[in-house]
Design a protein around this motif. Structure first.
Motif, short mmCIF file in Angstrom:
data_model
loop_
_atom_site.label_atom_id
_atom_site.label_comp_id
_atom_site.label_asym_id
_atom_site.label_seq_id
_atom_site.Cartn_x
_atom_site.Cartn_y
_atom_site.Cartn_z
N PRO A 246 0.80 -1.22 0.00
CA PRO A 246 0.00 0.00 0.00
C PRO A 246 0.83 1.28 0.00
O PRO A 246 0.27 2.37 -0.02
CB PRO A 246 -0.77 -0.11 1.33
N HIS A 247 2.15 1.18 0.01
CA HIS A 247 2.96 2.38 0.21
C HIS A 247 3.22 3.13 -1.10
O HIS A 247 2.83 2.70 -2.16
CB HIS A 247 4.26 2.03 0.92
N ASN A 248 3.94 4.23 -0.94
CA ASN A 248 4.17 5.11 -2.08
C ASN A 248 5.64 5.49 -2.22
O ASN A 248 5.94 6.57 -2.69
CB ASN A 248 3.41 6.43 -1.86
N CYS A 249 6.55 4.66 -1.76
CA CYS A 249 7.96 5.06 -1.74
C CYS A 249 8.35 5.56 -3.14
O CYS A 249 8.02 4.92 -4.14
CB CYS A 249 8.83 3.89 -1.32
N CYS A 250 9.07 6.67 -3.16
CA CYS A 250 9.15 7.43 -4.40
C CYS A 250 9.85 6.71 -5.55
O CYS A 250 9.63 7.01 -6.70
CB CYS A 250 9.82 8.78 -4.14
N TYR A 251 10.70 5.73 -5.23
CA TYR A 251 11.49 5.09 -6.28
C TYR A 251 10.96 3.71 -6.64
O TYR A 251 11.53 3.01 -7.46
CB TYR A 251 12.95 4.95 -5.82
N CYS A 252 9.88 3.28 -5.99
CA CYS A 252 9.53 1.86 -6.05
C CYS A 252 8.41 1.58 -7.04
O CYS A 252 7.41 2.29 -7.11
CB CYS A 252 9.12 1.39 -4.67
N VAL A 253 8.59 0.49 -7.79
CA VAL A 253 7.60 0.15 -8.81
C VAL A 253 6.75 -1.06 -8.36
O VAL A 253 5.74 -1.37 -8.95
CB VAL A 253 8.32 -0.08 -10.17
N TYR A 254 7.15 -1.74 -7.26
CA TYR A 254 6.40 -2.93 -6.83
C TYR A 254 4.95 -2.59 -6.56
O TYR A 254 4.05 -3.37 -6.82
CB TYR A 254 6.93 -3.51 -5.51
N THR A 255 4.79 -1.43 -5.97
CA THR A 255 3.47 -1.03 -5.54
C THR A 255 2.50 -0.81 -6.71
O THR A 255 1.30 -0.92 -6.56
CB THR A 255 3.64 0.20 -4.61
N VAL A 256 3.06 -0.56 -7.90
CA VAL A 256 2.16 -0.51 -9.07
C VAL A 256 2.08 -1.87 -9.78
O VAL A 256 1.02 -2.27 -10.26
CB VAL A 256 2.50 0.62 -10.07
N ASP A 289 6.97 -11.89 -1.04
CA ASP A 289 6.08 -10.72 -1.00
C ASP A 289 6.89 -9.43 -1.23
O ASP A 289 8.04 -9.34 -0.79
CB ASP A 289 5.42 -10.60 0.37
N ALA A 290 6.24 -8.44 -1.84
CA ALA A 290 6.87 -7.13 -1.96
C ALA A 290 7.31 -6.67 -0.56
O ALA A 290 8.40 -6.14 -0.37
CB ALA A 290 5.89 -6.13 -2.57
N GLN A 291 6.45 -6.89 0.43
CA GLN A 291 6.78 -6.67 1.84
C GLN A 291 6.09 -7.75 2.65
O GLN A 291 4.89 -7.98 2.46
CB GLN A 291 6.28 -5.31 2.33
N PHE A 292 6.80 -8.39 3.57
CA PHE A 292 6.18 -9.47 4.36
C PHE A 292 5.13 -8.90 5.32
O PHE A 292 4.09 -9.50 5.54
CB PHE A 292 7.27 -10.22 5.12
N ILE A 323 11.36 -6.96 4.97
CA ILE A 323 10.53 -6.66 6.14
C ILE A 323 10.51 -5.16 6.41
O ILE A 323 11.57 -4.55 6.53
CB ILE A 323 11.10 -7.36 7.41
N ARG A 324 9.33 -4.60 6.51
CA ARG A 324 9.23 -3.21 6.99
C ARG A 324 9.28 -3.29 8.51
O ARG A 324 8.29 -3.61 9.16
CB ARG A 324 7.89 -2.60 6.56
N ALA A 325 10.44 -2.98 9.06
CA ALA A 325 10.63 -3.26 10.49
C ALA A 325 9.90 -2.26 11.37
O ALA A 325 10.05 -2.28 12.58
CB ALA A 325 12.12 -3.28 10.81
#
Ligand code: B12
Ligand code: SF4
Length: 527
Positions: A246-256, A289-292, A323-325
């Motif tokens: 669900p995130h929007n990290c500026c450089y990341c394409v996983y989320t799309v 997973d993109a993020q666990f 992991i998003r710690a």
């Protein structure tokens, strides 16, 4: 009906081809009577690629040819297939010594030729396979997908034969429709030479598919080389536990690519899948997973899964994941350790809360630190890789000092030898906020080709390291490559500390809210 489906995983470092395995498993569950075969070029020696593909097609005679292409961007900062691209680029751009500059240029050329060769080789294999399949079935269909195609779906068109179906993101439903010969116009795909990719195709949401445990009894029947991945003890076999971030990290394409909607695979099914692999001798798993744990509201799902792994009695396993710690609790930490997590990657990107916020990452660094303490207290004593990308947006001496202070705090928790600083320079990817920023700020032209890294003026910009700090980092990295190439990350951190010093930790953890704060994202408000 397309009833003979051949999956060809294009050559790749030996990473378990979980994408095609899931696709074949899905089609089998929907159409138990069709014939399928998996052919993994990752297990074939390069000189034999073409001939082995021909043999496989002649034997199987597919009428639906599915090519899966995992990765294209080999210029990541770690030793890539053509050598160390970061070192080459920095030697060429920043070295004072002309001999080293030349070495960088030659290394760069070698890397570019590897890169171009891989592009040509893979497109050549696709064309060759299609032609061959048509000998047996003149109306055979060709569809290409996978991680690389999803990111570069607009660029691959020019390399594919007319009629190729180019797919973005997960392919289960598209393949189902192709087997039934139904219209695919609503799927995230287009047909080369017939339709154009829709505007913002990649931003369309994937249709949720309820995932059940992959049936490995079936997979081993249609994939003779499956054994290859069972022989070595050090493979981390992919198991997906959810899709989406669900995130929007500026450089990341996983989320799309995967979409922002997180879809959890039922825990019992995930454990059932792991059990089948376990019974075949597998002990190492990578949760792909993109993020666990993508956000706090998914922590209960992680607890449920890990508890079920404990209950399953698979005691001697290890697992790893991104992991998003920031989304951990002491209970979760204990379960992670108990279930054998022995490696994880945290992509905080910077140890400065101010920059983390500017990159829209939604991380609270103070929470991450506290959670790492909980993890250590729970008995975690293995390796954590912390990804830093210096110089992304608004980096200054001050923010570098903050990142160093943050990193030292992590080392104080886990031990210096257990925290691996992975120094990345962001590879600018299409469909990211960073790409939009680069175009808006005239760093890139709107019509740039993200695959044209053989053109130095494009390559330099895609490896994000803008001035004024660009040459400073170039120089620091070159010094680190010279002094201690085998421990590059730690060496970079030490050199930076020697040159710039450390900020007080508290300064790293507090981000002053300035009037020029980035627009608020719904997700950021939620946490
Ligand atoms: C987990 C992961 C890793 C793990 C893998 C662990 C493991 N043992 O499996 C690790 C950390 C090791 C890793 C490493 C790398 N990775 Co990685 N990784 C991922 C990630 C997050 C998930 C991949 C995955 O397995 N997904 C789960 C499976 C089920 O999905 P899938 O394989 O994509 O398959 C689905 C769809 O793609 C589709 N599909 C697949 N094939 C086909 C074919 C057709 C015809 C159709 C219709 C559909 C289709 O359907 C499948 C099922 O839904 C993706 C990003 C992402 N969110 O997708 C990046 C990603 C695949 N990685 C990428 C890269 C570049 C790398 C590296 C090369 C980086 C580097 N330079 O070091 C390395 C090395 C990989 C190697 N080959 O050696 C890129 C590839 C594209 C590109 N930019 O070139 C991605 C897309 C990330 C990105 N930002 O671009 N990675
Ligand atoms: S949390 Fe990770 S996967 Fe999600 S958008 Fe950020 S970098 Fe990408």
């Amino acid at each position: 009906m397309a009833n003979r489906v051949l999956y060809v995983r294009l050559p790749c470092n030996p990473i378990f081809p979980i994408g095609v395995v899931y696709l074949a498993d899905h089609l089998y569950k929907v159409f138990p009577d069709i014939e399928q075969r998996i052919f993994d070029l990752g297990t074939i020696p390069p000189l034999d690629f073409g001939a082995a593909l021909d043999r496989c097609i002649d034997n199987f005679k597919p009428n639906l040819l599915v090519f899966s292409w995992r990765d294209i961007q080999i210029y990541a900062p770690v030793g890539g297939r053509g050598g160390n691209p970061l070192q080459n680029a920095f030697e060429f751009n920043y070295a004072n010594n002309p001999l080293i500059k030349t070495r960088g240029a030659l290394g760069g050329l070698r890397m570019v030729s590897t890169y171009l060769n891989e592009l040509w080789r893979n497109t050549g294999l696709i064309k060759r396979g299609f032609k061959r399949a048509k000998r047996h079935h003149p109306d055979a269909k060709l569809v290409v997908g996978g991680g690389a195609v999803s990111v570069f779906y607009e660029q691959v068109a020019s390399m594919m034969p007319k009629g190729t179906i180019v797919s973005v993101g997960e392919g289960e439903l598209l393949l189902e429709k192709l087997v039934r010969q139904e219209s695919i116009s609503n799927e995230r795909c287009y047909i080369v030479g017939e339709t154009e990719p829709r505007e913002r195709l990649i931003h369309e949401w994937p249709t949720p598919v309820e995932k059940s445990a992959c049936n490995y009894n079936y997979i081993e029947k249609i994939w003779p080389e499956f054994e290859y991945y069972l022989q070595e003890n050090d493979f981390y076999i992919g198991v997906q536990t959810k899709r989406g971030c669900p995130h929007n990290c500026c450089y990341c394409v996983y989320t799309v690519v995967e979409g922002k909607q997180v879809r959890i695979n039922p825990a019992d099914e995930v454990v059932k899948e792991m059990r089948q692999l376990y019974d075949r001798g597998i002990r190492n798993f990578w949760f792909t997973d993109a993020q666990f744990i993508p956000a706090r509201r998914f922590m209960d799902d992680a607890v449920e899964l890990l508890q079920k792994i404990v209950d399953s009695g698979m005691e001697d396993i290890h697992w790893a994941a991104y992991i998003r710690a920031d989304n951990l609790t002491p209970e979760l930490c204990e379960l992670m350790v108990k279930t054998g997590m022995n490696y994880f990657e945290i992509g905080i990107t910077s140890g400065s809360q101010e920059l983390v916020r500017k990159m829209r990452m939604g991380y609270n660094l103070r929470t991450v630190l506290q959670n790492c303490r909980d993890l250590k207290a729970a008995g975690f004593n293995d390796l954590v890789s912390v990804n830093y990308s210096f110089n992304v947006i608004d980096e200054r001496d001050e923010t570098i000092r903050q990142t160093l202070a943050y990193h030292r705090a992590l080392e104080a928790i886990f031990g210096r030898d257990k925290v691996e600083p992975a120094i990345f320079f962001i590879g600018l990817q299409p469909h990211t906020h960073l790409e939009t920023y680069a175009i808006e700020n005239n760093i890139l032209k709107k019509d740039y080709n993200p695959l044209a890294i053989h053109l130095p003026w494009v390559a330099n910009k895609l490896l994000w390291n803008p001035e004024p700090l660009g040459s400073f980092f170039g120089e620091v990295c070159l010094q680190a490559f010279r002094q201690n190439p085998n421990d590059f990350g730690r060496e970079v951190m030490d050199i930076l500390e020697e040159r710039l010093g450390l900020a007080p930790l508290e300064e790293a953890l507090t981000a002053p809210i300035k009037s020029k704060a980035p627009p608020k994202q719904p997700e950021l408000i939620a946490r």
